[in-house]
Design a protein around this motif. Sequence first.
Motif, short mmCIF file in Angstrom:
data_model
loop_
_atom_site.label_atom_id
_atom_site.label_comp_id
_atom_site.label_asym_id
_atom_site.label_seq_id
_atom_site.Cartn_x
_atom_site.Cartn_y
_atom_site.Cartn_z
N GLY A 39 0.79 -1.23 0.00
CA GLY A 39 0.00 0.00 0.00
C GLY A 39 0.81 1.27 0.00
N LYS A 40 2.13 1.16 0.11
CA LYS A 40 2.99 2.34 0.08
C LYS A 40 3.73 2.37 -1.25
N PRO A 41 3.70 3.51 -1.95
CA PRO A 41 4.39 3.60 -3.25
C PRO A 41 5.90 3.40 -3.11
N CYS A 42 6.48 2.69 -4.03
CA CYS A 42 7.93 2.53 -4.07
C CYS A 42 8.53 3.91 -4.30
N ALA A 43 9.68 4.18 -3.70
CA ALA A 43 10.34 5.48 -3.84
C ALA A 43 10.75 5.76 -5.29
N ASN A 44 10.83 4.71 -6.10
CA ASN A 44 11.23 4.88 -7.50
C ASN A 44 10.06 5.13 -8.44
N LEU A 45 8.83 5.11 -7.91
CA LEU A 45 7.65 5.32 -8.74
C LEU A 45 7.46 6.81 -8.99
N GLN A 46 7.40 7.19 -10.27
CA GLN A 46 7.26 8.59 -10.64
C GLN A 46 5.79 9.00 -10.73
N GLN A 47 5.56 10.29 -10.91
CA GLN A 47 4.19 10.82 -10.96
C GLN A 47 3.40 10.26 -12.14
N ASP A 48 4.09 9.88 -13.20
CA ASP A 48 3.40 9.33 -14.36
C ASP A 48 3.24 7.81 -14.26
N PHE A 49 3.52 7.26 -13.06
CA PHE A 49 3.39 5.84 -12.76
C PHE A 49 4.46 4.98 -13.44
N ARG A 50 5.51 5.60 -13.93
CA ARG A 50 6.61 4.84 -14.50
C ARG A 50 7.73 4.70 -13.48
N CYS A 51 8.57 3.71 -13.69
CA CYS A 51 9.69 3.46 -12.78
C CYS A 51 10.87 4.35 -13.16
N GLY A 52 11.41 5.06 -12.19
CA GLY A 52 12.51 5.98 -12.45
C GLY A 52 13.84 5.29 -12.71
N ILE A 53 13.94 4.00 -12.36
CA ILE A 53 15.20 3.28 -12.57
C ILE A 53 14.97 2.01 -13.40
N HIS A 54 13.95 2.04 -14.24
CA HIS A 54 13.55 0.84 -14.98
C HIS A 54 14.71 0.18 -15.72
N THR A 55 15.57 0.96 -16.34
CA THR A 55 16.67 0.40 -17.12
C THR A 55 17.87 0.03 -16.25
N ARG A 56 17.79 0.33 -14.95
CA ARG A 56 18.92 0.06 -14.05
C ARG A 56 18.49 -0.74 -12.82
N LEU A 57 17.40 -1.46 -12.92
CA LEU A 57 16.85 -2.15 -11.75
C LEU A 57 17.85 -3.12 -11.11
N ARG A 58 18.50 -3.93 -11.91
CA ARG A 58 19.46 -4.89 -11.35
C ARG A 58 20.65 -4.18 -10.72
N ASP A 59 21.15 -3.15 -11.39
CA ASP A 59 22.29 -2.41 -10.86
C ASP A 59 21.96 -1.71 -9.54
N LYS A 60 20.69 -1.31 -9.37
CA LYS A 60 20.27 -0.59 -8.18
C LYS A 60 19.76 -1.51 -7.07
N GLY A 61 19.85 -2.82 -7.29
CA GLY A 61 19.46 -3.77 -6.24
C GLY A 61 18.00 -4.17 -6.26
N PHE A 62 17.32 -3.99 -7.39
CA PHE A 62 15.91 -4.35 -7.49
C PHE A 62 15.69 -5.45 -8.53
N ALA A 63 16.50 -6.49 -8.44
CA ALA A 63 16.38 -7.60 -9.39
C ALA A 63 15.00 -8.25 -9.29
N GLY A 64 14.40 -8.20 -8.11
CA GLY A 64 13.08 -8.81 -7.93
C GLY A 64 12.04 -8.22 -8.85
N CYS A 65 12.18 -6.96 -9.19
CA CYS A 65 11.22 -6.31 -10.09
C CYS A 65 11.34 -6.85 -11.51
N THR A 66 12.54 -7.31 -11.88
CA THR A 66 12.76 -7.77 -13.25
C THR A 66 12.23 -9.18 -13.48
N VAL A 67 11.82 -9.87 -12.43
CA VAL A 67 11.33 -11.24 -12.57
C VAL A 67 9.85 -11.33 -12.19
N TYR A 68 9.18 -10.18 -12.23
CA TYR A 68 7.75 -10.15 -11.89
C TYR A 68 6.92 -9.78 -13.11
#
Length: 269
Positions: A39-68
């Motif tokens: 229920g809490k927005p991820c800190a990387n979620l932008q106002q347009d509902f896009r991910c601010g680090i989408h192309t760098r998810l693995r590098d930034k430690g969010f590998a879990g997002c890439t397998v969902y």
Amino acid sequence: MTEAPSPALKGDCANCFGLCCVALPFAASADFAVTKPAGKPCANLQQDFRCGIHTRLRDKGFAGCTVYDCFGAGQKVSQVTFGSKDWRQAPDTAQRMFGVFPVVRQLHELLFYVTEALTLDPARPLHPELRLVRDETEALTFLGPGDLAALDVAARRAKVNALLLRTSELVRGNPGKNKNRRGADLMGARLRKADLRGADLRGAYLIAADLSGADLRLADLIGADLRDTDLSGADLTGAFFLTQPQLNAARGDAATRLPGSLVRPAHWG
């Protein structure tokens, strides 16, 4: 043997209100850099509902997002269930939207598997039943928020799963008892060049297992945990009920042979 899933059963982030980035919780781990409650927005979620680090998810430690993958539930809830009214503009809908999203996600996952089952020739005798259960399940995804929240998803899963099990038996044929690895704990197992053709690997724990060079043709991989599994040189031709997120969680190389409906993950190199 399989065809690419319908676009309606693949996540379309451009038409979603970032539901997986808000509704779902995650804990700081190898898959996520931080802890976030449901229920809490991820800190990387932008106002347009896009991910601010989408192309760098693995590098930034969010590998879990890439397998969902929400299997298209995100855009269904955003654009259909709530009629394109996002939770920021209509905050009174937020909690209901976040609660309904996991329900629709489960229904869409079932639809994904049933849709694939309908492309499998050995399961042709079951196609009438599969079409019926597909139509029933799809109709449920168009229910209103209240009805979705009250839906007995476990009962629906049980009904569909019974049919998918029968499908699996027809597709795999009679591979022998030693090929039944359903739900097996194979974490870290050394299965290099193993003959797993036609194996039942439903729900098997294959985390960090060595399946390099293994023969996985016609294997049932529904729900198998392939996190950090070594699939280098493995043959998954004709493997079924395998999803792109499962592959994304594994490791492979240019010699890994995949079903035609799936793509080689970019991080495999």
